[in-house]
Design a protein around this motif. Sequence first.
Motif, PDB file in Angstrom:
ATOM      1  N   VAL A 207      45.768  47.661  33.834  1.00 23.62           N
ATOM      2  CA  VAL A 207      46.155  47.098  35.016  1.00 23.62           C
ATOM      3  C   VAL A 207      45.013  47.073  36.037  1.00 23.62           C
ATOM      4  CG1 VAL A 207      47.699  47.205  37.263  1.00 23.62           C
ATOM      5  CG2 VAL A 207      48.509  47.707  35.117  1.00 23.62           C
ATOM      6  N   LEU A 208      44.702  45.921  36.487  1.00 24.67           N
ATOM      7  CA  LEU A 208      43.528  45.765  37.337  1.00 24.67           C
ATOM      8  C   LEU A 208      44.025  45.393  38.668  1.00 24.67           C
ATOM      9  CD1 LEU A 208      40.522  45.228  37.985  1.00 24.67           C
ATOM     10  CD2 LEU A 208      40.902  42.699  37.181  1.00 24.67           C
TER      11      LEU A 208
ATOM     12  N   GLY B  87      50.610  43.734  47.536  1.00 21.46           N
ATOM     13  CA  GLY B  87      49.337  43.796  46.810  1.00 21.46           C
ATOM     14  C   GLY B  87      49.281  42.996  45.521  1.00 21.46           C
ATOM     15  N   ALA B  88      48.197  42.674  44.976  1.00 26.85           N
ATOM     16  CA  ALA B  88      48.022  41.757  43.900  1.00 26.85           C
ATOM     17  C   ALA B  88      47.430  42.521  42.702  1.00 26.85           C
ATOM     18  CB  ALA B  88      47.040  40.721  44.085  1.00 26.85           C
ATOM     19  N   LEU B  89      48.167  42.418  41.586  1.00 27.22           N
ATOM     20  CA  LEU B  89      47.488  43.053  40.192  1.00 27.22           C
ATOM     21  C   LEU B  89      47.370  42.190  39.348  1.00 27.22           C
ATOM     22  CD1 LEU B  89      50.419  45.889  40.081  1.00 27.22           C
ATOM     23  CD2 LEU B  89      48.236  46.019  40.916  1.00 27.22           C
TER      24      LEU B  89
ATOM     25  N   THR C  58      47.497  38.212  33.070  1.00 25.39           N
ATOM     26  CA  THR C  58      48.774  38.055  33.936  1.00 25.39           C
ATOM     27  C   THR C  58      49.122  38.522  35.408  1.00 25.39           C
ATOM     28  OG1 THR C  58      50.153  38.203  31.570  1.00 25.39           O
ATOM     29  CG2 THR C  58      51.452  38.005  33.721  1.00 25.39           C
ATOM     30  N   PRO C  59      48.822  37.742  36.180  1.00 20.48           N
ATOM     31  CA  PRO C  59      48.991  38.087  37.762  1.00 20.48           C
ATOM     32  C   PRO C  59      50.409  38.390  38.204  1.00 20.48           C
ATOM     33  CG  PRO C  59      49.311  35.517  37.302  1.00 20.48           C
ATOM     34  CD  PRO C  59      49.225  36.031  35.947  1.00 20.48           C
ATOM     35  N   GLU C  60      50.300  39.357  38.915  1.00 18.94           N
ATOM     36  CA  GLU C  60      51.655  40.136  39.370  1.00 18.94           C
ATOM     37  C   GLU C  60      51.328  40.314  40.867  1.00 18.94           C
ATOM     38  OE1 GLU C  60      53.992  43.101  37.184  1.00 18.94           O
ATOM     39  OE2 GLU C  60      53.236  44.316  38.778  1.00 18.94           O
TER      40      GLU C  60
ATOM     41  N   GLU D  39      43.231  30.560  43.962  1.00 16.22           N
ATOM     42  CA  GLU D  39      42.455  30.603  45.089  1.00 16.22           C
ATOM     43  C   GLU D  39      43.180  31.362  46.144  1.00 16.22           C
ATOM     44  OE1 GLU D  39      41.824  26.699  46.213  1.00 16.22           O
ATOM     45  OE2 GLU D  39      40.015  26.147  45.185  1.00 16.22           O
ATOM     46  N   LYS D  40      44.369  31.283  46.282  1.00 17.20           N
ATOM     47  CA  LYS D  40      45.437  32.288  47.044  1.00 17.20           C
ATOM     48  C   LYS D  40      45.365  33.644  46.662  1.00 17.20           C
ATOM     49  CE  LYS D  40      46.547  28.697  49.741  1.00 17.20           C
ATOM     50  NZ  LYS D  40      45.869  27.521  49.084  1.00 17.20           N
ATOM     51  N   PHE D  41      45.568  33.953  45.426  1.00 18.61           N
ATOM     52  CA  PHE D  41      45.779  34.955  44.545  1.00 18.61           C
ATOM     53  C   PHE D  41      44.607  35.914  44.891  1.00 18.61           C
ATOM     54  CE2 PHE D  41      45.958  38.101  41.016  1.00 18.61           C
ATOM     55  CZ  PHE D  41      47.308  38.560  41.292  1.00 18.61           C
ATOM     56  N   LEU D  42      43.413  35.222  44.559  1.00 16.78           N
ATOM     57  CA  LEU D  42      42.221  36.215  44.664  1.00 16.78           C
ATOM     58  C   LEU D  42      41.679  36.133  46.021  1.00 16.78           C
ATOM     59  CD1 LEU D  42      40.431  34.855  41.234  1.00 16.78           C
ATOM     60  CD2 LEU D  42      41.696  36.956  41.592  1.00 16.78           C
ATOM     61  N   MET D  43      42.499  36.443  47.112  1.00 14.66           N
ATOM     62  CA  MET D  43      42.006  36.661  48.195  1.00 14.66           C
ATOM     63  C   MET D  43      42.510  37.658  48.951  1.00 14.66           C
ATOM     64  SD  MET D  43      40.332  34.599  50.590  1.00 14.66           S
ATOM     65  CE  MET D  43      40.270  33.240  50.091  1.00 14.66           C
ATOM     66  N   GLY D  44      41.829  38.531  49.806  1.00 13.42           N
ATOM     67  CA  GLY D  44      42.266  39.646  50.398  1.00 13.42           C
ATOM     68  C   GLY D  44      41.723  39.874  51.976  1.00 13.42           C
TER      69      GLY D  44
END
Length: 284
Positions: A155-156, A188-190, A209-211, A253-258
Amino acid sequence: MKNTFLIIIALGLAIVAASAGEDSRLMHVYPLYTAEAAAVVSMVESVLGPAAKVIYDKPNGRLLILATAEEHKQVADVLTQVNVAPMNIRIEVTTDESEQQELSSFGVSGDGTVTVDDSGTSVSGTVRPRASQRSGRRGRAVKQTLLLQSGGEAVLHVGEEVPYADWIMQYGVNQGYLPQVVTMREVGALLHVQARVIGDGPLMTLKLTPELTGVSDTGAQSITFTRLSTDITVQDGQTLDIGGLTSNVEFYEKFLMGLDRGGNRRALTIKVTPHIEAPAKPAS
């Protein structure tokens, strides 16, 4: 305790075999190294047939077999081919965090003359204050390493706080992952990373796989976007940009944002570099 119980069963089988006149049967213990241990057990059982006694000691990863010397030779031949430890895959992950910042600067400038005479010192000229406001980006790189067996999963952690959680949640509803939007905190995003070596390498497959995870009023929640999984084939040592691997550009673009501690949005560029590593040889 369970280990002792299995040994007692094995000894009992040996005693029963000896008392039945089958004293040519021997009890041998075979360590299992492969990740497909259950399949190996089934194969050994099919080779030996019902006459031999096969016990799979799963917690300790080994086989206890009561069989004749000839049958043990067959077992050894089978295990030589299939009882092979899987290769390891080491994935180097570099996360470049880029955040938007408003930068301000202040100063003064001017010109004039200084005159010194008998009456004293006089100064003449102009002074101009200067202020500027501009946008800028600041970035930093974070590195981490994932280590897993071929065929395994790691898991990343992408981000502990997702600024577009509502948008991603609505996307999940639209795609059928959720019946309705769920209000979550600590979102959070994994990324789940599955990796497998093809043959003996150097090619391998990666599945990403995004979660989304968080806490709602009913407890912990997670949304796994299985239909957005990305499957790729990569060379040993090849570096890939995760954001550029998928056609679902708007989602990523939305998922890889923090957000950083100051509340500034930060775009993430995540690059992965997988390496194949031979497994350590088991102790003899």
